[in-house]
Design a protein around this motif. Structure first.
Motif, PDB file in Angstrom:
ATOM      1  N   ARG A  98      80.281   8.754 -27.351  1.00  0.00           N
ATOM      2  CA  ARG A  98      81.410   8.864 -28.296  1.00  0.00           C
ATOM      3  C   ARG A  98      81.090   8.042 -29.539  1.00  0.00           C
ATOM      4  O   ARG A  98      80.548   6.952 -29.437  1.00  0.00           O
ATOM      5  CB  ARG A  98      82.688   8.309 -27.679  1.00  0.00           C
ATOM      6  N   ALA A  99      81.436   8.581 -30.682  1.00  0.00           N
ATOM      7  CA  ALA A  99      81.271   7.822 -31.927  1.00  0.00           C
ATOM      8  C   ALA A  99      82.367   6.765 -31.983  1.00  0.00           C
ATOM      9  O   ALA A  99      83.532   7.050 -31.728  1.00  0.00           O
ATOM     10  CB  ALA A  99      81.364   8.751 -33.121  1.00  0.00           C
ATOM     11  N   ALA A 100      82.004   5.534 -32.314  1.00  0.00           N
ATOM     12  CA  ALA A 100      82.963   4.441 -32.354  1.00  0.00           C
ATOM     13  C   ALA A 100      83.168   3.888 -33.757  1.00  0.00           C
ATOM     14  O   ALA A 100      84.047   3.056 -33.965  1.00  0.00           O
ATOM     15  CB  ALA A 100      82.516   3.323 -31.416  1.00  0.00           C
ATOM     16  N   SER A 101      82.349   4.338 -34.727  1.00  0.00           N
ATOM     17  CA  SER A 101      82.510   3.861 -36.104  1.00  0.00           C
ATOM     18  C   SER A 101      81.956   4.912 -37.050  1.00  0.00           C
ATOM     19  O   SER A 101      81.175   5.769 -36.644  1.00  0.00           O
ATOM     20  CB  SER A 101      81.779   2.533 -36.308  1.00  0.00           C
ATOM     21  N   PRO A 102      82.332   4.829 -38.318  1.00  0.00           N
ATOM     22  CA  PRO A 102      81.733   5.730 -39.308  1.00  0.00           C
ATOM     23  C   PRO A 102      80.241   5.448 -39.462  1.00  0.00           C
ATOM     24  O   PRO A 102      79.755   4.394 -39.059  1.00  0.00           O
ATOM     25  CB  PRO A 102      82.471   5.380 -40.613  1.00  0.00           C
ATOM     26  N   LEU A 103      79.530   6.393 -40.037  1.00  0.00           N
ATOM     27  CA  LEU A 103      78.115   6.214 -40.337  1.00  0.00           C
ATOM     28  C   LEU A 103      78.030   5.462 -41.670  1.00  0.00           C
ATOM     29  O   LEU A 103      78.462   5.982 -42.703  1.00  0.00           O
ATOM     30  CB  LEU A 103      77.416   7.568 -40.428  1.00  0.00           C
ATOM     31  N   LYS A 104      77.509   4.272 -41.643  1.00  0.00           N
ATOM     32  CA  LYS A 104      77.415   3.438 -42.846  1.00  0.00           C
ATOM     33  C   LYS A 104      76.020   3.572 -43.434  1.00  0.00           C
ATOM     34  O   LYS A 104      75.038   3.675 -42.701  1.00  0.00           O
ATOM     35  CB  LYS A 104      77.703   1.981 -42.504  1.00  0.00           C
ATOM     36  N   TYR A 105      75.960   3.559 -44.760  1.00  0.00           N
ATOM     37  CA  TYR A 105      74.656   3.675 -45.420  1.00  0.00           C
ATOM     38  C   TYR A 105      74.579   2.756 -46.629  1.00  0.00           C
ATOM     39  O   TYR A 105      75.581   2.453 -47.280  1.00  0.00           O
ATOM     40  CB  TYR A 105      74.364   5.123 -45.837  1.00  0.00           C
ATOM     41  N   ARG A 106      73.368   2.275 -46.876  1.00  0.00           N
ATOM     42  CA  ARG A 106      73.027   1.487 -48.062  1.00  0.00           C
ATOM     43  C   ARG A 106      71.648   1.988 -48.470  1.00  0.00           C
ATOM     44  O   ARG A 106      70.640   1.690 -47.823  1.00  0.00           O
ATOM     45  CB  ARG A 106      73.007  -0.005 -47.720  1.00  0.00           C
ATOM     46  N   GLU A 155      58.000  12.920 -58.458  1.00  0.00           N
ATOM     47  CA  GLU A 155      57.584  14.264 -58.848  1.00  0.00           C
ATOM     48  C   GLU A 155      58.687  15.262 -58.482  1.00  0.00           C
ATOM     49  O   GLU A 155      59.764  15.192 -59.027  1.00  0.00           O
ATOM     50  CB  GLU A 155      56.226  14.617 -58.244  1.00  0.00           C
ATOM     51  N   ASN A 156      58.471  16.155 -57.509  1.00  0.00           N
ATOM     52  CA  ASN A 156      59.487  17.139 -57.135  1.00  0.00           C
ATOM     53  C   ASN A 156      60.205  16.788 -55.845  1.00  0.00           C
ATOM     54  O   ASN A 156      60.797  17.649 -55.201  1.00  0.00           O
ATOM     55  CB  ASN A 156      58.853  18.528 -56.993  1.00  0.00           C
ATOM     56  N   ASP A 157      60.145  15.527 -55.456  1.00  0.00           N
ATOM     57  CA  ASP A 157      60.775  15.080 -54.212  1.00  0.00           C
ATOM     58  C   ASP A 157      61.748  13.947 -54.490  1.00  0.00           C
ATOM     59  O   ASP A 157      61.582  13.175 -55.431  1.00  0.00           O
ATOM     60  CB  ASP A 157      59.719  14.598 -53.215  1.00  0.00           C
ATOM     61  N   LEU A 158      62.735  13.846 -53.609  1.00  0.00           N
ATOM     62  CA  LEU A 158      63.683  12.740 -53.656  1.00  0.00           C
ATOM     63  C   LEU A 158      63.279  11.750 -52.569  1.00  0.00           C
ATOM     64  O   LEU A 158      63.208  12.113 -51.388  1.00  0.00           O
ATOM     65  CB  LEU A 158      65.108  13.243 -53.401  1.00  0.00           C
ATOM     66  N   LEU A 159      62.988  10.525 -52.952  1.00  0.00           N
ATOM     67  CA  LEU A 159      62.622   9.472 -52.010  1.00  0.00           C
ATOM     68  C   LEU A 159      63.835   8.583 -51.808  1.00  0.00           C
ATOM     69  O   LEU A 159      64.396   8.055 -52.775  1.00  0.00           O
ATOM     70  CB  LEU A 159      61.449   8.649 -52.543  1.00  0.00           C
ATOM     71  N   VAL A 160      64.245   8.432 -50.548  1.00  0.00           N
ATOM     72  CA  VAL A 160      65.416   7.624 -50.207  1.00  0.00           C
ATOM     73  C   VAL A 160      64.969   6.514 -49.265  1.00  0.00           C
ATOM     74  O   VAL A 160      64.334   6.773 -48.243  1.00  0.00           O
ATOM     75  CB  VAL A 160      66.506   8.499 -49.528  1.00  0.00           C
ATOM     76  N   ASN A 161      65.298   5.279 -49.609  1.00  0.00           N
ATOM     77  CA  ASN A 161      65.002   4.099 -48.785  1.00  0.00           C
ATOM     78  C   ASN A 161      66.284   3.316 -48.585  1.00  0.00           C
ATOM     79  O   ASN A 161      67.171   3.334 -49.438  1.00  0.00           O
ATOM     80  CB  ASN A 161      63.986   3.181 -49.475  1.00  0.00           C
ATOM     81  N   GLY A 162      66.367   2.593 -47.474  1.00  0.00           N
ATOM     82  CA  GLY A 162      67.529   1.743 -47.256  1.00  0.00           C
ATOM     83  C   GLY A 162      67.808   1.529 -45.790  1.00  0.00           C
ATOM     84  O   GLY A 162      66.888   1.342 -44.988  1.00  0.00           O
ATOM     85  N   ALA A 163      69.096   1.589 -45.433  1.00  0.00           N
ATOM     86  CA  ALA A 163      69.524   1.344 -44.055  1.00  0.00           C
ATOM     87  C   ALA A 163      70.720   2.223 -43.729  1.00  0.00           C
ATOM     88  O   ALA A 163      71.565   2.476 -44.581  1.00  0.00           O
ATOM     89  CB  ALA A 163      69.887  -0.121 -43.876  1.00  0.00           C
ATOM     90  N   ILE A 164      70.763   2.689 -42.474  1.00  0.00           N
ATOM     91  CA  ILE A 164      71.924   3.435 -41.971  1.00  0.00           C
ATOM     92  C   ILE A 164      72.297   2.850 -40.612  1.00  0.00           C
ATOM     93  O   ILE A 164      71.445   2.322 -39.890  1.00  0.00           O
ATOM     94  CB  ILE A 164      71.655   4.958 -41.859  1.00  0.00           C
ATOM     95  N   SER A 165      73.587   2.940 -40.266  1.00  0.00           N
ATOM     96  CA  SER A 165      74.028   2.413 -38.974  1.00  0.00           C
ATOM     97  C   SER A 165      75.329   3.074 -38.545  1.00  0.00           C
ATOM     98  O   SER A 165      76.082   3.597 -39.372  1.00  0.00           O
ATOM     99  CB  SER A 165      74.216   0.893 -39.043  1.00  0.00           C
ATOM    100  N   ALA A 166      75.578   3.046 -37.259  1.00  0.00           N
ATOM    101  CA  ALA A 166      76.819   3.544 -36.669  1.00  0.00           C
ATOM    102  C   ALA A 166      76.945   2.928 -35.283  1.00  0.00           C
ATOM    103  O   ALA A 166      75.955   2.546 -34.663  1.00  0.00           O
ATOM    104  CB  ALA A 166      76.813   5.067 -36.582  1.00  0.00           C
ATOM    105  N   ALA A 167      78.178   2.832 -34.794  1.00  0.00           N
ATOM    106  CA  ALA A 167      78.425   2.300 -33.453  1.00  0.00           C
ATOM    107  C   ALA A 167      78.868   3.436 -32.537  1.00  0.00           C
ATOM    108  O   ALA A 167      79.531   4.381 -32.972  1.00  0.00           O
ATOM    109  CB  ALA A 167      79.484   1.213 -33.502  1.00  0.00           C
ATOM    110  N   PHE A 168      78.478   3.319 -31.275  1.00  0.00           N
ATOM    111  CA  PHE A 168      78.782   4.348 -30.287  1.00  0.00           C
ATOM    112  C   PHE A 168      79.273   3.717 -28.999  1.00  0.00           C
ATOM    113  O   PHE A 168      79.040   2.536 -28.739  1.00  0.00           O
ATOM    114  CB  PHE A 168      77.519   5.171 -29.975  1.00  0.00           C
ATOM    115  N   GLN A 169      79.951   4.514 -28.208  1.00  0.00           N
ATOM    116  CA  GLN A 169      80.271   4.164 -26.828  1.00  0.00           C
ATOM    117  C   GLN A 169      79.408   5.064 -25.969  1.00  0.00           C
ATOM    118  O   GLN A 169      79.483   6.287 -26.083  1.00  0.00           O
ATOM    119  CB  GLN A 169      81.748   4.396 -26.519  1.00  0.00           C
TER     120      GLN A 169
END
Length: 152
Positions: A19-27, A34-48
Motif C-alpha cells: 500500500r502507498a503510505a505517502s506521496p511520491l516526493k521529488y527533488r 543535445e536531443n535528450d533531457l537529463l534529469v538528476n536528483g532524488a525521489i522517495s515514497a513510503a509504503f506499507q
C-alpha cells in the motif's frame, strides 16, 4: 530545478501486499543534452508492506538518490516524467519483504510454532515397533476431503 510531490494515486498501488503510505516526493535538476533531457536528483515514497513470514504490515520508505534519467526530447513543449518516476520507485521495493526491513526494524512474529534445534528430539533406539506404528496411525486414518476430484 524541480521540487514537489505527486499524489498517492499516481503510484497506482493499493493491494493486499503493498500500500502507498505517502506521496511520491521529488527533488530534481533537468538539463538538455543535445536531443535528450537529463534529469538528476532524488525521489522517495513510503509504503506499507506485508511481511512474507508473519503477514503483518510494516512501514518502509523507498528512496533513490542519486536518481538519474535520460529521456529523448526533440522539439517538445513539455514532457511528462510521472510514469518513469513511478516505475523506478516501484522497482526499488523489496521482492520478499520481511519485518527486519522495516524503517523501525522489529522482531517478526511468524505463524504457528517454529521449532528450534533444542526442540528436536529424535527417536530413540529403544522405540518399540508398536510406538512406531502409533506415530503413523494418523496418516493411515487420513482420507482426502474431496475424493471425487483426485489430484494427479
Amino acid at each position: 530545478e524541480l521540487e514537489g510531490e505527486l499524489p498517492v494515486e499516481v503510484l497506482q498501488i493499493d493491494g493486499d501486499e503493498v500500500r502507498a503510505a505517502s506521496p511520491l516526493k521529488y527533488r530534481l535538476q533537468a538539463s538538455l543534452q543535445e536531443n535528450d533531457l537529463l534529469v538528476n536528483g532524488a525521489i522517495s515514497a513510503a509504503f506499507q508492506l506485508r511481511c512474507v513470514r508473519c503477514l503483518e504490515f510494516f512501514e518502509k520508505a523507498v528512496s533513490i538518490e542519486p536518481f538519474t534519467l535520460l529521456e529523448p526530447f526533440e522539439n517538445q513543449a513539455s514532457i511528462d516524467l510521472t510514469e518513469r518516476l513511478r516505475e523506478d520507485i516501484l522497482l526499488d521495493l523489496p521482492g520478499y519483504p520481511r519485518c527486519e526491513m522495516a524503517d523501525s526494524p522489529r522482531e517478526c512474529k511468524p505463524f504457528g510454532t517454529i521449532l528450534t534445534e533444542n526442540d528436536y528430539h529424535p527417536a530413540t533406539e529403544n522405540e518399540t515397533p508398536e510406538q512406531e506404528k502409533q506415530i503413523w496411525s494418523a496418516l493411515d486414518d487420513w482420507k482426502p476431503s474431496d475424493q471425487s476430484n483426485p489430484k494427479s
